[in-house]
Design a protein around this motif. Structure first.
Motif, PDB file in Angstrom:
ATOM      1  N   LEU C  88       0.841  -1.209   0.000  1.00 31.66           N
ATOM      2  CA  LEU C  88       0.000   0.000   0.000  1.00 31.66           C
ATOM      3  C   LEU C  88       0.867   1.245   0.000  1.00 31.66           C
ATOM      4  N   ALA C  89       2.000   1.172   0.657  1.00 29.43           N
ATOM      5  CA  ALA C  89       2.908   2.326   0.593  1.00 29.43           C
ATOM      6  C   ALA C  89       3.334   2.572  -0.837  1.00 29.43           C
ATOM      7  N   ILE C  90       3.601   1.505  -1.552  1.00 32.09           N
ATOM      8  CA  ILE C  90       3.993   1.651  -2.968  1.00 32.09           C
ATOM      9  C   ILE C  90       2.847   2.234  -3.771  1.00 32.09           C
ATOM     10  N   LEU C  92       0.637   4.240  -2.748  1.00 33.56           N
ATOM     11  CA  LEU C  92       0.585   5.662  -2.463  1.00 33.56           C
ATOM     12  C   LEU C  92       1.670   6.422  -3.217  1.00 33.56           C
ATOM     13  N   SER C  93       2.846   5.837  -3.311  1.00 27.46           N
ATOM     14  CA  SER C  93       3.905   6.502  -4.068  1.00 27.46           C
ATOM     15  C   SER C  93       3.533   6.616  -5.525  1.00 27.46           C
ATOM     16  N   TYR C  95       0.591   6.795  -6.718  1.00 27.67           N
ATOM     17  CA  TYR C  95      -0.429   7.832  -6.851  1.00 27.67           C
ATOM     18  C   TYR C  95       0.206   9.216  -6.814  1.00 27.67           C
ATOM     19  N   ARG C  96       1.209   9.337  -5.918  1.00 28.23           N
ATOM     20  CA  ARG C  96       1.842  10.636  -5.809  1.00 28.23           C
ATOM     21  C   ARG C  96       2.572  10.991  -7.106  1.00 28.23           C
ATOM     22  N   LEU C  97       3.100  10.017  -7.753  1.00 27.26           N
ATOM     23  CA  LEU C  97       3.895  10.245  -8.959  1.00 27.26           C
ATOM     24  C   LEU C  97       3.013  10.488 -10.169  1.00 27.26           C
ATOM     25  N   ARG C  98       1.987   9.646 -10.297  1.00 26.67           N
ATOM     26  CA  ARG C  98       1.253   9.666 -11.548  1.00 26.67           C
ATOM     27  C   ARG C  98      -0.191  10.100 -11.400  1.00 26.67           C
ATOM     28  N   GLN C  99      -0.586  10.374 -10.176  1.00 26.64           N
ATOM     29  CA  GLN C  99      -1.988  10.727  -9.938  1.00 26.64           C
ATOM     30  C   GLN C  99      -2.931   9.652 -10.443  1.00 26.64           C
ATOM     31  N   VAL C 101      -4.084   5.216 -10.114  1.00 26.39           N
ATOM     32  CA  VAL C 101      -3.813   3.882  -9.562  1.00 26.39           C
ATOM     33  C   VAL C 101      -4.013   2.804 -10.621  1.00 26.39           C
ATOM     34  N   ARG C 102      -3.787   3.172 -11.865  1.00 30.48           N
ATOM     35  CA  ARG C 102      -3.937   2.171 -12.924  1.00 30.48           C
ATOM     36  C   ARG C 102      -2.584   1.556 -13.230  1.00 30.48           C
ATOM     37  N   GLU C 105      -0.654   2.492 -16.435  1.00 32.79           N
ATOM     38  CA  GLU C 105      -0.001   3.791 -16.531  1.00 32.79           C
ATOM     39  C   GLU C 105       1.415   3.727 -15.959  1.00 32.79           C
ATOM     40  N   ALA C 106       1.742   2.639 -15.289  1.00 36.68           N
ATOM     41  CA  ALA C 106       3.082   2.534 -14.670  1.00 36.68           C
ATOM     42  C   ALA C 106       4.007   1.783 -15.602  1.00 36.68           C
TER      43      ALA C 106
END
Lengths: 833, 189, 111
Positions: C88-90, C92-93, C95-99, C101-102, C105-106
Motif C-alpha cells: 500500500l505504501a507503494i 501511495l507513491s 499515486y503521488r507520482l502519476r496521480q 492507480v492504474r 499507466e506505470a
C-alpha cells in the motif's frame, strides 16, 4: 669386445645412427660456409665410419648367433623411454621407447644401407660437382641414410614409423632438389602424397596391432599375435555394417542379412599392405616412382632402387608372423606383386628415357619381391632385395655416368637421357659399359649371376608353395590351388619382358652407332653467336656446331670405382644363397642366416602344394628352373634379333601397325590420367563444393540469416516489454502452462540395453505416480490387465528375430501414453577371410 | 444433509461470493467489503477444521488490520481510487486470465479424477488446534521463524515508512516532480 | 463429514478466482486484494491437510499432534501483513507520482 658393448645395451648402434645424423647436421647448417671440399669430406667420413661400425656390429652379431646355436639373437640398445599409450586389449598401457635392435634381418639391411650408401655418396661427390646446392644435397642424403637406418634398426612400430616418415620426407626433398623447375617440385609432391596415403594404412595397422596384441614392439607383437585370429566376435573386425552398428529406420535398406567380418589378422594385413604398396611402389600407389626420376641420378640409385623402396618388403618380412596368420592377405600380396611386375614390365618395354626404363624396372622387380614374400618365401624375397640393391644401384649409377657424358654434349635434359640418341658408347665409356653389362646380366637372370639365383628361387616357390593358416582349427580362407601356377606364369612372362627391355636398353645405349652427333647442336648456333666466342660451362673450347663435335668422355674415378664394386657384387653375390637342392641346403648361407627370423612364420603356415608333398616339390624343381632359364633366353634372344640383326625394324613396324595401343603403353596405360579423372577430380569437386557451401550456406544462410533472425526475434520480443506488470504476469502464466503440461502429461520414454547373450532389457523412465503396462509380444493385448509398478522388461531374442514391444504409461492423473519399441537382433556374422 | 455439511457449503458459498465481488466490483470499496466477507468465511472454515486459534488470528489480523488498512488507503485516495473500464491491453489480460483459468480448472478436474475416495478424517485429541497446543508448538519447534517474522515486520514498517514518505516528507507531490515525469513521458521512450 | 477433498477443491477455486482477478484487473488496489484471496486459499489448503495428517513427526520437541500446517498458515498471515503494508505504501507513491492507480499507466520500463 662384448664387455664393451653387451648384447642388450649395444651402444655401437649410436655410432651407426649418429654419424649420418651428424653429417646431415653439419652440412645442413654450415655447409655453404665450409665449402664443397669440406662438405664432401664430412659426408663421406660419416658414411665410412657408419659402415665400419655396421661391419663390426655384424661380426659381433654373427658371433652371438653362433654362440646361441642359431636362436633369434638381437643386439638391442635402449636410447631412452619415450612415452606410454593405453588402449591395448588387456587395458594395460603400452610403452613406446626409442629402442634399436640389430638381428639377422636388420643386420643385412644395415650393411646394404651403409655400404651401398657409401658408394653412392662417393659417386655423388663427383656427379654433383659444381651444383650450387652441393652442401644441401649431402645434408639431405645423410639425413636420408639416418632415417633409413632408424627404420631398419627400430625395435618397435612407432619408431619404425618415424624412420618411415623420415625417408618419405628426404625422398620429397631430394626428388625436388632442383626445385626451380616446377615439374621437379610437382614430382616431389606426388611422391610425398602417394606415400602419405600408404602411411594412413600403416597407421591403421599400427592401431589395430596395438589394440589386439597389447603391444607395439616386435617381441610383444609376436607374443600376442595369436589374439589376431581368435574366433569370437570381439576379435573380428566388422567391415559391414561398420563397427557392428545397426541401420534402423530410414537407413534400414543398408542393413545386410549377415554382417560381414574379417579376422583381425586380415584387417591388420591389408592395412599394413597399403602402407607397403605406398612405400614400395606397387599397385595402386606406384605412380610416384617414375616421376621421381626428376631427381638427381644418385638419388634415384640410393632411394628408389636400393633402400627406401625396399622398406615395404622389410616391414612385411619383419612382421611375417602377423601376415601368415591370414592366408587371404598373403594371396593378395602375391597377386599385387605379380600383377605389378607384369604391368611395369610392359610399360618399360616402350620407354625411351633411360631413367624411366630403370624406374619401371624397379617397380617390376619390387613386384617380384612382393610375390616372393606373398607366397611365403620370405628368404627368397629378401634375398632378391639384397641382390637387387647391387644390380639396380649399378644400373642407375651407370645410367648416370652415361647421362653425364651425354649432357656434356647435349645440354637439353630430355634429349640427354633419350636412348634413341645414344649408341656405341662402349667405345668411349669402357668401365661404364662393362659394369652396366654385368648388372644387366644379373637383372635378366643370366645363369649363376646373383639375379639368376634370387629370381629363380622366387619363381620356384611361387609355383610350389601353399600358404595356410597356422592355426588349423580356424575356419579361414584357403587359397585356391590354381593361384600358384597362375602367378608363376605371370612372373615368367614378366621375366621374359624384363630380359627383353634390359637388353634393348643395353644394346641401344652401348652398341651400334652414336646417334647424338648433331642433336641439339644447330639450335645452339644462335646462342653461341650471341656469346661471341665465349666458353661453354665445361670449359671446352669453342666448337663448330654445324659439325659433330667432340665425343663423350668417361667419368672420373669417383664414379667408376663404385660402379666396379657394385658390378662385382651383382655378378657374384648370388653365391651367398645358391638355390637348387643339388647344392645341399647347408650351402645356402643366407637362408640359414635368416632362418631364426622367419622360423615362426614359415613353420606351420607355408607348406608345399598338393597336400604338402615335398617329393613333388623337389620333382618340379628342374622343370621350373628350365622355365626361368627360357624366360631369360627368349627375352634376350628376341632383343638381340630385333635390335642387333634387324636394327629395330620389327618393333617400329609393330608400333606403326597398332598406333593406339603403342601410345597407350607409352603413356603408362594412362593410369595417372585415370587417377586424375577419378580420385583427384573427386577431391577437386569436393573442394569446389566446399567453396560453394562456404559462400552460400555458411556466409549467406548461417551468418546473414541468423543475424536476421536475431534482429526479427528482438523486434518481436520487444513487443512483450510493455512495462506493465500484468503483461509480465500473463507471460509467466504461459510458462507455467507449459510446465504444468509437462508434469501432467505422462511420458513414455525408455532405454534399451543389450546385456549380452541375446538378452535385452527395456527400462521405462520413472515419473511421479507412474504405472506401467507391458505387452512383450506386440500382439496388442497387454501381459497383465492392470498397471503395475515394474518398470523393466527382460527380453530374450534369437538371432535374426525382431519384436515390437508396447509400453503404456499411466500417471497419477489417469492419463495414459503408449509407446512402441522395436527390438531387433541381427544375424550372427559370417566370414572366412 | 448434516449440519456440518450445511455449514461447510454456506461458508464456501460466502467465500466464493466475496472473492467474486473483489474481482468483479467496479468500486474498490465494494471489493474491500467482498474481501472482508471472504476473510470471515475462511475463519469460519478454520473453525470447522479444528483450528480455533488460527481462526481468531485470521479475524484479528486480516479483518481487523489488513482490510482496515485497505479501507484507509481507499479513502485517502478518494475518487481516484476507482479506474474506468476500457479495453486497453485487453489481449494480454484476456490471454493471461483465460489461460490461468483453464489451467486451474484443468488441474482441479485432474485432481478430482485422481482422488481415490475419502481421506480419513479421524478426530484429533481435544487439545489440537487450541491456543495451548499452538503456543507450545510455536515456541518449541517454530521459535526461529517466529523471531524472524518479528524482524520481518520491523523491516516492513521501516520500508513502508521509507516508501510512503516521498522526497520532502510531504503527503502530496510538489509541482516539480510531476512536471518532470510528464515531460519525460511526452518525449517518449 | 465433509471430505478433505472438498476443502482442497474450494481452495483451488478461490485461488483461480484470485489469480484471474490479479491478471485481469488494472486497479492496483484490486490486484492487491486478489493477492490476498490467493494467499487465503493457500492457508485453507494447508489447514485442511493438517486436519488430515497430524501424526507427530520425529524430532519434534512438542509432544502432541503435529500442527505444521497451521503454523505455516500463521506465518503466512504474518508475512502477508507486512507485504500489504509495504504494497500500500507503494500504491501511495505511485499515486503521488502519476496521480493514478492504474497499472497500465506505470510503464516507464517500456521497451
Amino acid at each position: 669386445m662384448f664387455s664393451l658393448f653387451p648384447v642388450n645395451d649395444y651402444a655401437l648402434i649410436a655410432v651407426i645412427l649418429g654419424m649420418p645424423l651428424l653429417g646431415a647436421f653439419v652440412n645442413g647448417i654450415w655447409g655453404k660456409r665450409l665449402g664443397d671440399a669440406a662438405v664432401k669430406l664430412m659426408a663421406l667420413t660419416a658414411m665410412a665410419v657408419s659402415f665400419l661400425a655396421a661391419l663390426v656390429a655384424f661380426v659381433m652379431l654373427a658371433d652371438a648367433v653362433g654362440a646361441e646355436k642359431n636362436e633369434h639373437v638381437k643386439l638391442t640398445w635402449m636410447a631412452w623411454e619415450w612415452m606410454h599409450t593405453s588402449g591395448g586389449y588387456g587395458g594395460s598401457s603400452i610403452p613406446i621407447d626409442v629402442k634399436f635392435s640389430i638381428d639377422a634381418l636388420s643386420g643385412v639391411m644395415m650393411l646394404i644401407i651403409t655400404g651401398v650408401g657409401f658408394l653412392i655418396h662417393l659417386y655423388a661427390s663427383s656427379y654433383m660437382e659444381g651444383d650450387p646446392g652441393y652442401a644441401r644435397f649431402f645434408a639431405y642424403l645423410n639425413l636420408f641414410v639416418f632415417s633409413m637406418l632408424v627404420l631398419v634398426l627400430a625395435d618397435n612400430l612407432p619408431l619404425l614409423f618415424v624412420g618411415w616418415e623420415g625417408v618419405g620426407l628426404c625422398s620429397y626433398l631430394l626428388i625436388g632438389f632442383w626445385y626451380e623447375n616446377a615439374a621437379n617440385a610437382a614430382a616431389g609432391k606426388k611422391a610425398f602424397i602417394a606415400n602419405r596415403i600408404g602411411d594412413f594404412g600403416l597407421l591403421c595397422g599400427m592401431f589395430l596391432l596395438a589394440h589386439y596384441t597389447d603391444s607395439l614392439d616386435w617381441n610383444g607383437i609376436a607374443h600376442g599375435a595369436r589374439n589376431l585370429i581368435l574366433p569370437g566376435e570381439a576379435f573380428r573386425v566388422y567391415v559391414w555394417p561398420l563397427g557392428n552398428g545397426q541401420y534402423t529406420g530410414l537407413l534400414h535398406f543398408l542393413q545386410p542379412a549377415h554382417p560381414l567380418t574379417v579376422s583381425a589378422a586380415t584387417a591388420v594385413g591389408l592395412a599394413l599392405l597399403l602402407g607397403c604398396t605406398g612405400k614400395s611402389a606397387q599397385i595402386p600407389l606406384y605412380v610416384w616412382l617414375p616421376d621421381a626420376m626428376a631427381g638427381p641420378t644418385p638419388v634415384s640409385a640410393l632411394i628408389h632402387a636400393a633402400t627406401m623402396v625396399t622398406a615395404g618388403i622389410y616391414l612385411i618380412c619383419r612382421l611375417s608372423f602377423v601376415f601368415v596368420l591370414s592366408p587371404f592377405v598373403m594371396m593378395v600380396i602375391a597377386i599385387v606383386g605379380a600383377s605389378t611386375a607384369l604391368l611395369a614390365a610392359t610399360i618399360a618395354v616402350v620407354q625411351n628415357d633411360i631413367k624411366k626404363v630403370l624406374a619401371y624396372s624397379t617397380v617390376s622387380q619390387l613386384g617380384f619381391m612382393f610375390l616372393g614374400v606373398g607366397v611365403g618365401a620370405f628368404t627368397a624375397g629378401f634375398f632378391h632385395v639384397f641382390t637387387h640393391a647391387f644390380f639396380k644401384a649399378c644400373l642407375f649409377l651407370g645410367a648416370g655416368s652415361v647421362i653425364h657424358a651425354m649432357h656434356a654434349r647435349i645440354h637439353d635434359d630430355v634429349d640427354a637421357q633419350d636412348i634413341r640418341k645414344m649408341g656405341g658408347l662402349r667405345k668411349w665409356l669402357p668401365w661404364t659399359h662393362i659394369t652396366f653389362a654385368a648388372a644387366t646380366a644379373a637383372i635378366i637372370g643370366l645363369p649363376f649371376t646373383s639375379g639368376f639365383f634370387s629370381k629363380d628361387e622366387i619363381l620356384y616357390r611361387a609355383f610350389v608353395d601353399h600358404t595356410v593358416s597356422p592355426v588349423t582349427a580356424a575356419h579361414s580362407f584357403v587359397p585356391p590351388g590354381w593361384i600358384g601356377p597362375l602367378l608363376f606364369w605371370i612372373a615368367v612372362l614378366a621375366a621374359t619382358l624384363t630380359s627383353f627391355y634390359m637388353c634393348r636398353v643395353y644394346i641401344l645405349t652401348f652398341w651400334g652407332d652414336f646417334k647424338g652427333w648433331t642433336v641439339g647442336r644447330p639450335s645452339l648456333l644462335a646462342t653461341q653467336e650471341a656469346e661471341h666466342g665465349g666458353h661453354d660451362d665445361h670449359g671446352h673450347h669453342h666448337d663448330d656446331l654445324t659439325t659433330p663435335g667432340y665425343p663423350p668422355h668417361e667419368s672420373a674415378w669417383q664414379m667408376t670405382v663404385p660402379l666396379m664394386v657394385l658390378g662385382l657384387f651383382s655378378l657374384f653375390a648370388g653365391f651367398l644363397n645358391p638355390g637348387f637342392h643339388l647344392l645341399k641346403p647347408e650351402n645356402k648361407p643366407m637362408d640359414h642366416w635368416l632362418e631364426p627370423v622367419f622360423k615362426e612364420a614359415s613353420e606351420h603356415a607355408v607348406l608345399f602344394g598338393h597336400g604338402n608333398d615335398e617329393a613333388w616339390a623337389e620333382h618340379m624343381e628342374w622343370p621350373l628352373a628350365a622355365c626361368g632359364f627360357l624366360a631369360f633366353a627368349i627375352g634376350s634372344a628376341l632383343a638381340y634379333y630385333v635390335y642387333v640383326r634387324k636394327n629395330g625394324e620389327p618393333t617400329k613396324r609393330l608400333a606403326e601397325a597398332a598406333p593406339g595401343l603403342y601410345q597407350l603403353v607409352l603413356d603408362k596405360w594412362r593410369v595417372d590420367e585415370l587417377y586424375d579423372a577419378t580420385v583427384l577430380a573427386a577431391v577437386d569437386s569436393l573442394a569446389d563444393t566446399s567453396a560453394v557451401v562456404d559462400r552460400t550456406i555458411v556466409d549467406g544462410i548461417l551468418a546473414r540469416l541468423t543475424s536476421m533472425i536475431v534482429a526479427a526475434s528482438g523486434t518481436v520480443l520487444r513487443a512483450l516489454q510493455t512495462g506493465v506488470v500484468q503483461v509480465y504476469a500473463a507471460t509467466m502464466v504461459v510458462g507455467i502452462a507449459f510446465i504444468a503440461w509437462f508434469f501432467a502429461a505422462p511420458h513414455a520414454s525408455y532405454t534399451l540395453t543389450d546385456s549380452g547373450n541375446d538378452d535385452y532389457v527395456v527400462t521405462a523412465a520413472p515419473g511421479v505416480g507412474y504405472g506401467y503396462r507391458w505387452d512383450s509380444d506386440g500382439d496388442g493385448t497387454p501381459d497383465k490387465p492392470s498397471f503395475g509398478a515394474d518398470s523393466t522388461l527382460k527380453l530374450h531374442l534369437a538371432p535374426g528375430k525382431d519384436v515390437t514391444v508396447n509400453l503404456e504409461v499411466k500417471n497419477a492423473f489417469g492419463l495414459v501414453k503408449k509407446a512402441a519399441i522395436h527390438v531387433a537382433r541381427p544375424n550372427a556374422p559370417v566370414s572366412q577371410l | 444433509m448434516t449440519l456440518g455439511a450445511l455449514y461447510f457449503y454456506a461458508c464456501a458459498a460466502l467465500a466464493l461470493a466475496g472473492a467474486l465481488s473483489v474481482v468483479i466490483a467496479k468500486s474498490p470499496i465494494r471489493g474491500a467489503m467482498g474481501l472482508l466477507l471472504l476473510i470471515l468465511s475462511i475463519a469460519g472454515l478454520f473453525l470447522a477444521l479444528h483450528a480455533q486459534f488460527l481462526a481468531a488470528i485470521q479475524l484479528i489480523v486480516y479483518a481487523g488490520a489488513i482490510v482496515v488498512l485497505f479501507l484507509f488507503v481507499i479513502m485517502l485516495l478518494g475518487p481516484s481510487a476507482s479506474t474506468p473500464h476500457d479495453r486497453r491491453g485487453i489481449f494480454a489480460r484476456t490471454l493471461g486470465g483465460g489461460l490461468f483459468g483453464l489451467l486451474g480448472l484443468g488441474s482441479i478436474w485432474a485432481v478430482v479424477r485422481a482422488s481415490t475416495g475419502h481421506m480419513s478424517m479421524r478426530l484429533p485429541e481435544p487439545a489440537y488446534g487450541g491456543i495451548d497446543a499452538f503456543g507450545s508448538v510455536l515456541f518449541a519447534d517454530a521459535l526461529v521463524p517466529f523471531e524472524l517474522s518479528s524482524a520481518l515486520l520491523m523491516v516492513a514498517v521501516v520500508g513502508a515508512l521509507a516508501v510512503a514518505r516521498g522526497r520532502q516528507g510531504l503527503a502530496s507531490p510538489s509541482k516539480g516532480e510531476s512536471d518532470i515525469i510528464r515531460e519525460s513521458r511526452e518525449e517518449g521512450p | 463429514m465433509i471430505p478433505a477433498e472438498s476443502y482442497v477443491v474450494l481452495s483451488a477455486l478461490l485461488f483461480v478466482i484470485g489469480g484471474i482477478g490479479f491478471l485481469v484487473r488494472r486497479n492496483v488496489l484490486v490486484t492487491l486484494m486478489s493477492i490476498e484471496i490467493m494467499l487465503n486459499a493457500a492457508n485453507l489448503a494447508l489447514v485442511a491437510f493438517n486436519r488430515v495428517r497430524f501424526d507427530p513427526s520425529a524430532g519434534q520437541a512438542f509432544q502432541g499432534p503435529s500442527h505444521t500446517g497451521q503454523l505455516f498458515a500463521f506465518f503466512i498471515i504474518g508475512a502477508e501483513a507486512a507485504e500489504v503494508a509495504v504494497g500500500l505504501a507503494i500504491v501511495l507513491s505511485l499515486y503521488r507520482l502519476r496521480q493514478t492507480v492504474r497499472s497500465d499507466e506505470a510503464d516507464l520500463l517500456r521497451n
